[in-house]
Design a protein around this motif. Structure first.
Motif, mmCIF file in Angstrom:
data_model
loop_
_atom_site.group_PDB
_atom_site.id
_atom_site.type_symbol
_atom_site.label_atom_id
_atom_site.label_comp_id
_atom_site.label_asym_id
_atom_site.label_seq_id
_atom_site.Cartn_x
_atom_site.Cartn_y
_atom_site.Cartn_z
ATOM 1 N N UNK A 123 0.813 -1.210 0.000
ATOM 2 C CA UNK A 123 0.000 0.000 0.000
ATOM 3 C C UNK A 123 0.849 1.264 0.000
ATOM 4 N N UNK A 124 1.929 1.271 0.773
ATOM 5 C CA UNK A 124 2.751 2.476 0.865
ATOM 6 C C UNK A 124 4.181 2.100 1.258
ATOM 7 N N UNK A 125 5.034 3.103 1.227
ATOM 8 C CA UNK A 125 6.459 2.900 1.459
ATOM 9 C C UNK A 125 6.859 3.001 2.929
ATOM 10 N N UNK A 126 5.874 3.130 3.830
ATOM 11 C CA UNK A 126 6.213 3.339 5.231
ATOM 12 C C UNK A 126 6.762 2.087 5.912
ATOM 13 N N UNK A 127 6.367 0.899 5.425
ATOM 14 C CA UNK A 127 6.860 -0.327 6.053
ATOM 15 C C UNK A 127 7.011 -1.431 5.008
ATOM 16 N N UNK A 128 8.171 -2.087 5.043
ATOM 17 C CA UNK A 128 8.409 -3.245 4.171
ATOM 18 C C UNK A 128 8.100 -4.559 4.875
ATOM 19 N N UNK A 135 0.456 -1.115 5.777
ATOM 20 C CA UNK A 135 1.284 -0.969 4.578
ATOM 21 C C UNK A 135 1.077 -2.081 3.561
ATOM 22 N N UNK A 136 0.401 -3.152 3.971
ATOM 23 C CA UNK A 136 0.201 -4.287 3.060
ATOM 24 C C UNK A 136 -1.252 -4.741 3.109
ATOM 25 N N UNK A 137 -1.815 -5.008 1.931
ATOM 26 C CA UNK A 137 -3.191 -5.504 1.830
ATOM 27 C C UNK A 137 -3.179 -6.811 1.043
ATOM 28 N N UNK A 138 -3.165 -7.922 1.777
ATOM 29 C CA UNK A 138 -3.043 -9.232 1.132
ATOM 30 C C UNK A 138 -4.381 -9.791 0.648
ATOM 31 N N UNK A 139 -5.443 -9.053 0.811
ATOM 32 C CA UNK A 139 -6.737 -9.505 0.285
ATOM 33 C C UNK A 139 -6.950 -9.066 -1.162
ATOM 34 N N UNK A 140 -6.091 -8.207 -1.667
ATOM 35 C CA UNK A 140 -6.214 -7.755 -3.055
ATOM 36 C C UNK A 140 -5.957 -8.890 -4.043
ATOM 37 N N UNK A 141 -6.369 -8.685 -5.283
ATOM 38 C CA UNK A 141 -6.075 -9.581 -6.403
ATOM 39 C C UNK A 141 -6.589 -11.002 -6.165
ATOM 40 N N UNK A 142 -7.759 -11.112 -5.561
ATOM 41 C CA UNK A 142 -8.288 -12.432 -5.172
ATOM 42 C C UNK A 142 -8.593 -13.312 -6.379
ATOM 43 N N UNK A 143 -9.073 -12.719 -7.465
ATOM 44 C CA UNK A 143 -9.480 -13.523 -8.623
ATOM 45 C C UNK A 143 -8.280 -14.160 -9.316
ATOM 46 N N UNK A 144 -7.217 -13.378 -9.515
ATOM 47 C CA UNK A 144 -6.039 -13.950 -10.170
ATOM 48 C C UNK A 144 -5.408 -15.038 -9.303
ATOM 49 N N UNK A 145 -5.375 -14.813 -7.992
ATOM 50 C CA UNK A 145 -4.828 -15.827 -7.098
ATOM 51 C C UNK A 145 -5.685 -17.088 -7.078
ATOM 52 N N UNK A 146 -6.993 -16.935 -7.262
ATOM 53 C CA UNK A 146 -7.872 -18.102 -7.319
ATOM 54 C C UNK A 146 -7.506 -18.989 -8.509
ATOM 55 N N UNK A 147 -7.303 -18.388 -9.668
ATOM 56 C CA UNK A 147 -6.931 -19.182 -10.839
ATOM 57 C C UNK A 147 -5.541 -19.772 -10.683
ATOM 58 N N UNK A 148 -4.647 -19.051 -10.023
ATOM 59 C CA UNK A 148 -3.309 -19.569 -9.748
ATOM 60 C C UNK A 148 -3.396 -20.868 -8.948
ATOM 61 N N UNK A 149 -4.235 -20.878 -7.932
ATOM 62 C CA UNK A 149 -4.381 -22.084 -7.103
ATOM 63 C C UNK A 149 -5.074 -23.209 -7.869
ATOM 64 N N UNK A 150 -6.099 -22.876 -8.663
ATOM 65 C CA UNK A 150 -6.784 -23.923 -9.423
ATOM 66 C C UNK A 150 -5.861 -24.545 -10.459
ATOM 67 N N UNK A 151 -4.997 -23.743 -11.055
ATOM 68 C CA UNK A 151 -4.023 -24.292 -12.005
ATOM 69 C C UNK A 151 -3.089 -25.273 -11.305
ATOM 70 N N UNK A 152 -2.592 -24.876 -10.135
ATOM 71 C CA UNK A 152 -1.722 -25.775 -9.355
ATOM 72 C C UNK A 152 -2.434 -27.075 -9.017
ATOM 73 N N UNK A 153 -3.676 -26.976 -8.575
ATOM 74 C CA UNK A 153 -4.419 -28.160 -8.162
ATOM 75 C C UNK A 153 -4.713 -29.100 -9.318
ATOM 76 N N UNK A 154 -4.650 -28.602 -10.534
ATOM 77 C CA UNK A 154 -4.900 -29.430 -11.719
ATOM 78 C C UNK A 154 -3.625 -29.928 -12.371
ATOM 79 N N UNK A 155 -2.482 -29.620 -11.780
ATOM 80 C CA UNK A 155 -1.246 -30.207 -12.269
ATOM 81 C C UNK A 155 -0.232 -29.242 -12.834
ATOM 82 N N UNK A 156 -0.551 -27.953 -12.948
ATOM 83 C CA UNK A 156 0.461 -26.993 -13.388
ATOM 84 C C UNK A 156 1.628 -27.034 -12.409
#
Length: 524
Positions: A123-128, A135-156
């Motif tokens: 989110x910002x440069x105040x904390x790494x 400073x971090x929002x790990x709930x973002x990008x849920x849809x792309x991460x969902x497909x990432x996991x489904x690909x893994x579960x199918x053998x990627x």
């Protein structure tokens, strides 16, 4: 399952197995398959997630179609799964929330739709510290991460993280689409921050998502002139010249950041330039600051459409001499018939010799062809995306497809299946003797696969297999028609097996077609 499959009637559809109007046949030729000339172990086929997964990332049917080899029901069709195993995850650069309450906000291109804005996490440069929720929002990008996991579960099994742009607040103008004048847009004091961001996410993915990235790529077409503040997508120019070695400095930072987090096994890939010529030029410049030893893989995009093979060959020689692996990580075009895809894929395998080959967006919408003015689709499957700038959305299929084409599926889906379903990871790519044929050998199964594309005239092709000790029998043959006029009858259709005469196999090819021939009990 093959008997259930409905052929997609394209245009004045002809019955499966029929041919177009007679044209003079090209001269017959013989090509010799040489197992002694081996271009390496095939790592696999893939595609980028990015935009399509940003909208359709929770769709399990799409995951089945792309990441399995099962036959999958898709609307009124039953389609052969492509069996992709390489997944390219786009680490986002965009974020709608301010850096902090009342703080600076991202500047958005006036022409970028919401579905092309990939959400970031920092989110910002105040904390790494990734545990710092301010400073971090790990709930973002849920849809792309969902497909990432489904690909893994199918053998990627091969995952690559790539960055199209540094996150917005690292950019000089806070715009992740580019600078106003198209110049370098990554602030020099954020070279190390960009590297840190990549490494933190790679570590978090391993620890929290169960995804191990084999490689991390900090750039995407970084030398392209088209990245500017009004661009229709994310992008950032990052130079690699002696006067401004920004790419090289980021790579040095990235290697250190990965190693610090216990990710010394993660390879740095670079630089995914738009063309083969550009990739070669950038690779030459990686001698600056002695950067080459830090790069384990060279990536290139395949948009140099006029290349006769010389640029591909030059890049292969340069990268191969350095002992690095080479991937073709992005290709796409709007012609739904798939003939051009087959031409360029075959040329890549003949001259570039990559160990992995990836399509750009397997689900995409219509674009206007600049020459004809007609609207065609870049995708393997079709979609209609919302171009709203604030709310992402889309539906599968096209309401008004190009005349003669299907509403949901392009013919190039079947063309790509001719390659991906039969040339599998772990096989060896061997010399085919012809730029039209890709040859692969599976030592475990003693299986030889030949995939050949034929142009606008019929032709008789003889495959000389005399350099193999033993040759068994053809176990299957499939064919897809790919006529540019979209008069297409066969789509991944079973064809009668041609007879083997000793170590000679002669096959009749109809015009504008792709054939896959699988031969078992073959020993080099």
């Amino acid at each position: 399952m093959t008997t259930r499959r409905r052929l997609l009637g394209l245009g004045a559809a002809v019955a499966a197995g029929s041919v177009l109007a007679p044209t003079p046949a090209a001269a017959a030729y013989t090509t010799r398959i040489d197992p002694a000339r081996d271009y390496g172990r095939w790592q696999g086929w893939g595609a980028s997630l990015s935009w399509w997964a940003n909208v359709f990332g929770r769709n399990s049917t799409l995951a089945d179609l792309f990441y399995t080899t099962r036959w999958v029901d898709y609307y009124d069709h039953v389609l052969p799964g492509l069996g992709l195993n390489v997944v390219r995850y786009n680490l986002g650069a965009s974020m709608r929330q301010p850096a902090w309450p009342g703080g600076p906000r991202m500047v958005t291109s006036p022409n970028i739709p919401a579905f092309r804005q990939m959400q970031g996490y920092w989110v910002n440069w105040r904390s790494a510290d990734p545990a710092n929720t301010r400073s971090w929002n790990w709930s973002n990008d849920a849809e792309q991460r969902s497909m990432l996991r489904m690909a893994r579960d199918r053998g990627a099994d091969l995952f690559q993280m790539f960055s199209v742009s540094p996150i917005w607040w690292m950019c000089k103008n806070h715009n992740p689409s580019g600078a106003a004048d198209g110049s370098d847009n990554l602030q020099s004091w954020n070279y190390d921050q960009h590297a840190r961001y990549l490494a933190i996410v790679a570590k978090y993915a391993r620890d929290r998502w169960g995804i191990t990235f084999d490689s991390v790529e900090p750039f995407n077409e970084p030398s392209r002139d088209g990245h500017h503040a009004s661009f229709r997508a994310e992008g950032c120019r990052i130079s690699a010249t002696a006067a401004l070695p920004a790419q090289q400095r980021v790579i040095h930072h990235l290697r250190r950041e990965l190693d610090t987090r216990g990710l010394s096994d993660v390879v740095i890939a670079a630089s995914d330039e738009m063309t083969y010529t550009g990739a070669n030029r950038t690779w030459d410049r990686m001698t600056i600051l002695d950067t080459r030893p830090l790069i384990g893989q060279v990536n290139t995009h395949g948009y140099q459409l006029t290349d006769d093979g010389t640029a591909r060959s030059a890049l292969y020689r340069n990268v191969h001499a350095s002992g690095k692996r080479l991937w073709q990580t992005e290709y796409g075009e709007q012609y739904e018939h798939g003939l051009y895809l087959a031409y360029r894929l075959a040329l890549d395998m003949w001259r570039l010799h990559p160990t992995a080959w990836c399509y750009w967006q397997p689900v995409d919408g219509q674009v206007k062809d600049e020459e004809s003015g007609t609207k065609l689709s870049w995708g393997l499957l079709k979609a209609t995306y919302s171009w709203d700038r604030t709310t992402k959305g889309g539906t599968l299929g096209e309401a008004n497809p190009y005349p003669g084409t299907d509403r949901y599926v392009t013919n190039k889906y079947f063309v790509l299946a001719q390659y991906t379903r039969h040339i599998r990871p772990g096989m060896r790519i061997i010399d085919s003797g012809s730029k039209s044929t890709v040859a692969a050998y599976d030592a475990l199964r003693r299986r030889l696969v030949l995939v050949t594309v034929r142009g606008n005239t019929p032709q008789k092709v003889t495959f000389d297999l005399s350099r193999f000790r033993t040759v068994g029998s053809v176990v299957r043959r499939r064919v897809t028609d790919a006529a540019p006029d979209y008069r297409i009858g066969r789509q991944y259709a079973v064809a009668p097996n041609p007879p083997l005469r000793g170590k000679q196999l002669t096959v009749d090819f109809s015009a504008n077609s792709i054939q896959t021939i699988v031969i078992d009990n073959v020993r080099p």
